[in-house]
Write a protein that holds these residues in place. Structure first.
Motif, mmCIF file in Angstrom:
data_model
loop_
_atom_site.group_PDB
_atom_site.id
_atom_site.type_symbol
_atom_site.label_atom_id
_atom_site.label_comp_id
_atom_site.label_asym_id
_atom_site.label_seq_id
_atom_site.Cartn_x
_atom_site.Cartn_y
_atom_site.Cartn_z
ATOM 1 N N GLU A 174 0.839 -1.203 0.000
ATOM 2 C CA GLU A 174 0.000 0.000 0.000
ATOM 3 C C GLU A 174 0.873 1.251 0.000
ATOM 4 N N ALA A 175 0.473 2.248 -0.780
ATOM 5 C CA ALA A 175 1.247 3.481 -0.892
ATOM 6 C C ALA A 175 0.310 4.646 -1.178
ATOM 7 N N ALA A 176 0.731 5.838 -0.789
ATOM 8 C CA ALA A 176 -0.053 7.046 -1.060
ATOM 9 C C ALA A 176 0.879 8.234 -1.208
ATOM 10 N N ASN A 177 0.443 9.201 -2.004
ATOM 11 C CA ASN A 177 1.171 10.460 -2.184
ATOM 12 C C ASN A 177 0.286 11.623 -1.753
ATOM 13 N N LEU A 178 0.898 12.611 -1.138
ATOM 14 C CA LEU A 178 0.206 13.857 -0.832
ATOM 15 C C LEU A 178 1.009 15.002 -1.433
ATOM 16 N N GLU A 179 0.388 15.711 -2.374
ATOM 17 C CA GLU A 179 1.033 16.880 -2.962
ATOM 18 C C GLU A 179 0.763 18.088 -2.073
ATOM 19 N N LEU A 180 1.829 18.800 -1.724
ATOM 20 C CA LEU A 180 1.702 19.997 -0.899
ATOM 21 C C LEU A 180 1.682 21.231 -1.795
ATOM 22 N N PRO A 181 0.746 22.148 -1.559
ATOM 23 C CA PRO A 181 0.762 23.392 -2.329
ATOM 24 C C PRO A 181 2.101 24.111 -2.166
ATOM 25 N N THR A 182 2.471 24.877 -3.153
ATOM 26 C CA THR A 182 3.758 25.573 -3.147
ATOM 27 C C THR A 182 3.956 26.368 -1.869
ATOM 28 N N GLY A 183 5.093 26.128 -1.213
ATOM 29 C CA GLY A 183 5.469 26.883 -0.023
ATOM 30 C C GLY A 183 4.888 26.361 1.276
ATOM 31 N N ARG A 184 3.983 25.383 1.237
ATOM 32 C CA ARG A 184 3.370 24.893 2.473
ATOM 33 C C ARG A 184 4.353 24.045 3.275
ATOM 34 N N TYR A 185 4.169 24.042 4.587
ATOM 35 C CA TYR A 185 4.889 23.152 5.481
ATOM 36 C C TYR A 185 4.006 21.933 5.767
ATOM 37 N N ALA A 186 4.617 20.934 6.408
ATOM 38 C CA ALA A 186 3.846 19.783 6.855
ATOM 39 C C ALA A 186 4.509 19.190 8.087
ATOM 40 N N TYR A 187 3.722 18.474 8.855
ATOM 41 C CA TYR A 187 4.247 17.684 9.966
ATOM 42 C C TYR A 187 3.630 16.300 9.863
ATOM 43 N N VAL A 188 4.467 15.277 10.012
ATOM 44 C CA VAL A 188 4.008 13.895 9.969
ATOM 45 C C VAL A 188 4.256 13.259 11.324
ATOM 46 N N GLN A 189 3.234 12.638 11.892
ATOM 47 C CA GLN A 189 3.354 11.891 13.145
ATOM 48 C C GLN A 189 3.047 10.426 12.863
ATOM 49 N N ILE A 190 4.004 9.552 13.174
ATOM 50 C CA ILE A 190 3.769 8.126 13.020
ATOM 51 C C ILE A 190 3.062 7.638 14.274
ATOM 52 N N VAL A 191 1.808 7.298 14.136
ATOM 53 C CA VAL A 191 0.988 6.914 15.284
ATOM 54 C C VAL A 191 1.401 5.543 15.804
ATOM 55 N N ARG A 192 1.641 4.608 14.871
ATOM 56 C CA ARG A 192 2.097 3.267 15.251
ATOM 57 C C ARG A 192 2.639 2.565 14.011
ATOM 58 N N GLY A 193 3.352 1.450 14.256
ATOM 59 C CA GLY A 193 3.936 0.699 13.160
ATOM 60 C C GLY A 193 5.145 1.403 12.580
ATOM 61 N N SER A 194 5.471 1.080 11.351
ATOM 62 C CA SER A 194 6.584 1.720 10.656
ATOM 63 C C SER A 194 6.205 1.947 9.208
ATOM 64 N N VAL A 195 6.786 2.983 8.590
ATOM 65 C CA VAL A 195 6.480 3.327 7.209
ATOM 66 C C VAL A 195 7.617 4.171 6.655
ATOM 67 N N SER A 196 7.811 4.111 5.345
ATOM 68 C CA SER A 196 8.807 4.965 4.695
ATOM 69 C C SER A 196 8.143 6.255 4.229
ATOM 70 N N LEU A 197 8.783 7.372 4.557
ATOM 71 C CA LEU A 197 8.358 8.693 4.106
ATOM 72 C C LEU A 197 9.439 9.242 3.188
ATOM 73 N N ASN A 198 9.118 9.396 1.922
ATOM 74 C CA ASN A 198 10.099 9.859 0.924
ATOM 75 C C ASN A 198 11.406 9.087 1.034
ATOM 76 N N GLY A 199 11.279 7.756 1.243
ATOM 77 C CA GLY A 199 12.437 6.882 1.264
ATOM 78 C C GLY A 199 13.096 6.707 2.615
ATOM 79 N N GLU A 200 12.646 7.437 3.648
ATOM 80 C CA GLU A 200 13.242 7.328 4.983
ATOM 81 C C GLU A 200 12.296 6.553 5.898
ATOM 82 N N LEU A 201 12.802 5.500 6.529
ATOM 83 C CA LEU A 201 11.975 4.654 7.381
ATOM 84 C C LEU A 201 11.746 5.321 8.724
ATOM 85 N N LEU A 202 10.467 5.453 9.107
ATOM 86 C CA LEU A 202 10.084 6.040 10.385
ATOM 87 C C LEU A 202 9.322 5.006 11.198
ATOM 88 N N GLN A 203 9.489 5.094 12.528
ATOM 89 C CA GLN A 203 8.877 4.146 13.457
ATOM 90 C C GLN A 203 7.791 4.832 14.281
#
Length: 240
Positions: A174-203
């Protein structure tokens, strides 16, 4: 740029009945480098013992978002709401000019585990408001589902700030992409499990501040659940 804050780097608090991990400065935990990000002020990862909880207390001028992972959270407030919040539910209090409320573990035998998240509103002294809904598990399975937005898009709850919050679950291919509008910031919180974000594995428990990225790609999940915050491009937390 993606700046990862590992779960173990979070502030820790143990009050006996309550164990918390603080992504940003909160209560007695203070880190001058972690005082929020854009309008995102607090992410507390809370575990509350059976029958225990937060007695009546007041807040004002804050958007408070609760997301339950395990157990059941009981809510009461001064504007007449009484509810039970379970896994899959999304609860948002726009406390505005002021609300007195309480949250308790609804079980006498099981722990409740939930995230409490504070987002600074766009204006002060707004009319207090309470919202809650349950998201269909299929809507977040292998994709990002919008749960909070300023305009209620896609049946999301309406938040008083220029922020959009998504939730997704990922396993295997399973995979998904989120396009961010130009100049926007984002914060990602890994609630549980593990997943790769832009190629970097997060726990589970890891978080990531994101600037100058046009696209967020989630894949290679193992029992992963993530929250994604699409935020205004401001460095510090902006008060109304």
């Amino acid at each position: 740029m993606i700046s990862v804050r590992a779960a173990a780097q979070r502030g820790q608090a143990d009050h006996g009945w309550l164990r918390s991990a603080h992504t940003f400065s909160f209560g007695s935990y203070f880190d001058p480098e972690q005082t929020g990000f854009s309008d995102l002020l607090v992410i507390n990862d809370d575990r509350v013992d059976p029958g225990m909880g937060f007695g009546s207390h007041s807040h004002r001028d804050m958007e408070i978002f609760s997301y339950v992972l395990e157990g059941e959270l009981a809510h009461k407030d001064s504007i007449g709401n009484g509810s039970s919040i379970k896994p899959g539910d999304v609860q948002l209090m726009s406390v505005g000019a002021g609300i007195v409320h309480s949250e308790f573990n609804a079980s006498q035998s099981d722990m409740v585990h939930f995230l409490q998240i504070w987002i600074v509103p766009s204006q002060a002294n707004l009319l207090p408001r309470y919202q809650q809904f349950s998201i269909d598990s299929l809507k977040k399975r292998g994709q990002l589902a919008l749960i909070l937005s300023p305009d209620g898009d896609e049946q999301s709850l309406v938040i008083n700030q220029d922020v959009r919050v998504y939730v997704g679950e990922f396993d295997g291919n399973e995979a998904a992409n989120l396009e961010l509008p130009t100049g926007r910031y984002a914060y990602v919180q890994i609630v549980r499990g593990s997943v790769s974000l832009n190629g970097e594995l997060l726990q589970g428990g890891d978080g990531a501040k994101i600037m100058d990225e046009a696209n967020l790609k989630f894949n290679n999940g193992r029992g992963a659940e993530v929250l994604v915050f699409d935020l205004r491009p401001i460095i510090g937390v902006s008060r109304p």
